[in-house]
Design a protein around this motif. Structure first.
Motif, PDB file in Angstrom:
ATOM      1  N   THR A  28     -19.933  33.453  10.895  1.00  0.00           N
ATOM      2  CA  THR A  28     -21.038  32.665  10.342  1.00  0.00           C
ATOM      3  C   THR A  28     -21.848  31.969  11.419  1.00  0.00           C
ATOM      4  N   PHE A  29     -21.796  32.491  12.645  1.00  0.00           N
ATOM      5  CA  PHE A  29     -22.501  31.849  13.761  1.00  0.00           C
ATOM      6  C   PHE A  29     -23.966  31.627  13.450  1.00  0.00           C
ATOM      7  N   SER A  30     -24.602  32.585  12.806  1.00  0.00           N
ATOM      8  CA  SER A  30     -26.040  32.498  12.562  1.00  0.00           C
ATOM      9  C   SER A  30     -26.409  31.425  11.544  1.00  0.00           C
ATOM     10  N   THR A  31     -25.435  30.778  10.937  1.00  0.00           N
ATOM     11  CA  THR A  31     -25.722  29.692   9.997  1.00  0.00           C
ATOM     12  C   THR A  31     -25.665  28.324  10.660  1.00  0.00           C
ATOM     13  N   TYR A  32     -25.311  28.285  11.937  1.00  0.00           N
ATOM     14  CA  TYR A  32     -25.156  27.014  12.646  1.00  0.00           C
ATOM     15  C   TYR A  32     -26.308  26.742  13.607  1.00  0.00           C
ATOM     16  N   ALA A  33     -26.771  25.508  13.611  1.00  0.00           N
ATOM     17  CA  ALA A  33     -27.585  25.031  14.714  1.00  0.00           C
ATOM     18  C   ALA A  33     -26.641  24.752  15.884  1.00  0.00           C
ATOM     19  N   ILE A  34     -27.111  25.032  17.087  1.00  0.00           N
ATOM     20  CA  ILE A  34     -26.292  24.810  18.286  1.00  0.00           C
ATOM     21  C   ILE A  34     -27.025  23.833  19.197  1.00  0.00           C
ATOM     22  N   ALA A  35     -26.303  22.846  19.657  1.00  0.00           N
ATOM     23  CA  ALA A  35     -26.890  21.850  20.550  1.00  0.00           C
ATOM     24  C   ALA A  35     -26.091  21.765  21.848  1.00  0.00           C
ATOM     25  N   TRP A  36     -26.772  21.338  22.880  1.00  0.00           N
ATOM     26  CA  TRP A  36     -26.130  21.002  24.147  1.00  0.00           C
ATOM     27  C   TRP A  36     -26.218  19.490  24.335  1.00  0.00           C
ATOM     28  N   VAL A  48     -29.193  16.937  24.915  1.00  0.00           N
ATOM     29  CA  VAL A  48     -29.984  17.694  25.880  1.00  0.00           C
ATOM     30  C   VAL A  48     -30.975  18.615  25.162  1.00  0.00           C
ATOM     31  N   ALA A  49     -30.461  19.481  24.286  1.00  0.00           N
ATOM     32  CA  ALA A  49     -31.325  20.462  23.615  1.00  0.00           C
ATOM     33  C   ALA A  49     -30.616  20.963  22.369  1.00  0.00           C
ATOM     34  N   VAL A  50     -31.419  21.466  21.424  1.00  0.00           N
ATOM     35  CA  VAL A  50     -30.857  22.020  20.198  1.00  0.00           C
ATOM     36  C   VAL A  50     -31.714  23.195  19.752  1.00  0.00           C
ATOM     37  N   ILE A  51     -31.085  24.159  19.099  1.00  0.00           N
ATOM     38  CA  ILE A  51     -31.784  25.316  18.566  1.00  0.00           C
ATOM     39  C   ILE A  51     -31.324  25.530  17.127  1.00  0.00           C
ATOM     40  N   SER A  52     -32.270  25.850  16.264  1.00  0.00           N
ATOM     41  CA  SER A  52     -31.970  26.038  14.847  1.00  0.00           C
ATOM     42  C   SER A  52     -31.168  27.320  14.636  1.00  0.00           C
ATOM     43  N   PRO A  53     -30.588  27.497  13.464  1.00  0.00           N
ATOM     44  CA  PRO A  53     -29.800  28.711  13.215  1.00  0.00           C
ATOM     45  C   PRO A  53     -30.582  30.007  13.441  1.00  0.00           C
ATOM     46  N   SER A  54     -31.839  30.025  13.088  1.00  0.00           N
ATOM     47  CA  SER A  54     -32.651  31.242  13.265  1.00  0.00           C
ATOM     48  C   SER A  54     -33.157  31.403  14.686  1.00  0.00           C
ATOM     49  N   TYR A  95     -21.623  20.087  27.185  1.00  0.00           N
ATOM     50  CA  TYR A  95     -20.900  20.555  26.009  1.00  0.00           C
ATOM     51  C   TYR A  95     -21.860  21.237  25.042  1.00  0.00           C
ATOM     52  N   CYS A  96     -21.400  22.315  24.413  1.00  0.00           N
ATOM     53  CA  CYS A  96     -22.163  22.830  23.288  1.00  0.00           C
ATOM     54  C   CYS A  96     -21.461  22.432  21.994  1.00  0.00           C
ATOM     55  N   GLY A 107     -22.638  12.272  17.137  1.00  0.00           N
ATOM     56  CA  GLY A 107     -21.753  11.969  16.019  1.00  0.00           C
ATOM     57  C   GLY A 107     -21.964  12.849  14.807  1.00  0.00           C
ATOM     58  N   ASP A 108     -23.072  13.583  14.773  1.00  0.00           N
ATOM     59  CA  ASP A 108     -23.361  14.445  13.628  1.00  0.00           C
ATOM     60  C   ASP A 108     -22.724  15.825  13.756  1.00  0.00           C
ATOM     61  N   TYR A 109     -22.134  16.108  14.909  1.00  0.00           N
ATOM     62  CA  TYR A 109     -21.594  17.441  15.158  1.00  0.00           C
ATOM     63  C   TYR A 109     -20.082  17.479  14.997  1.00  0.00           C
TER      64      TYR A 109
END
Length: 122
Positions: A28-36, A48-54, A95-96, A107-109
């Protein structure tokens, strides 16, 4: 659930570049936003940075905007953080993290990798 593993950290001179990678397990990786995020000794963990699931939406901390670029490949379950024009103040453990929404507060992750050290010498 998703498991995250960072790599690509190291020692670089000021002005140099590094590319960090965040590899994720799970279908389900593509359903997660990923942040650094990053954390320097004695300091709080900072966004640092974040990218949406898409991958269509990204956001950056002011301190790295124009120097860092986040991207993702959902087919490979990977997020990259390209870091250019590095400065000594970029030195930290990076950290990602993953969550269903692209947020900027640590705290939201719920899911975190183990971190990778980036050291920028002057």
């Amino acid at each position: 659930q998703v498991q995250l593993v960072e790599s690509g950290g190291g020692l670089v001179q000021a002005g140099g570049s590094l590319r960090l990678s965040c590899a994720a397990s799970g279908r389900t990786f593509s359903t997660y936003a990923i942040a650094w995020f990053r954390q320097a000794p004695g300091k709080e963990r900072e966004f640092v940075a974040v990218i949406s699931p898409s991958g269509r939406t990204t956001d950056y901390a002011v301190s790295v905007r124009g120097r860092f670029a986040i991207s993702r490949d959902n087919d490979k379950n990977t997020v990259l953080l390209r870091m250019n024009s590095l400065k000594p103040e970029d030195t930290a453990v990076y950290y990602c993290s993953a969550d269903f929404q692209p947020r900027t507060r640590a705290g939201d992750y719920a899911y975190w990798g183990q971190g990778t050290q980036v050291t920028v010498s002057s």
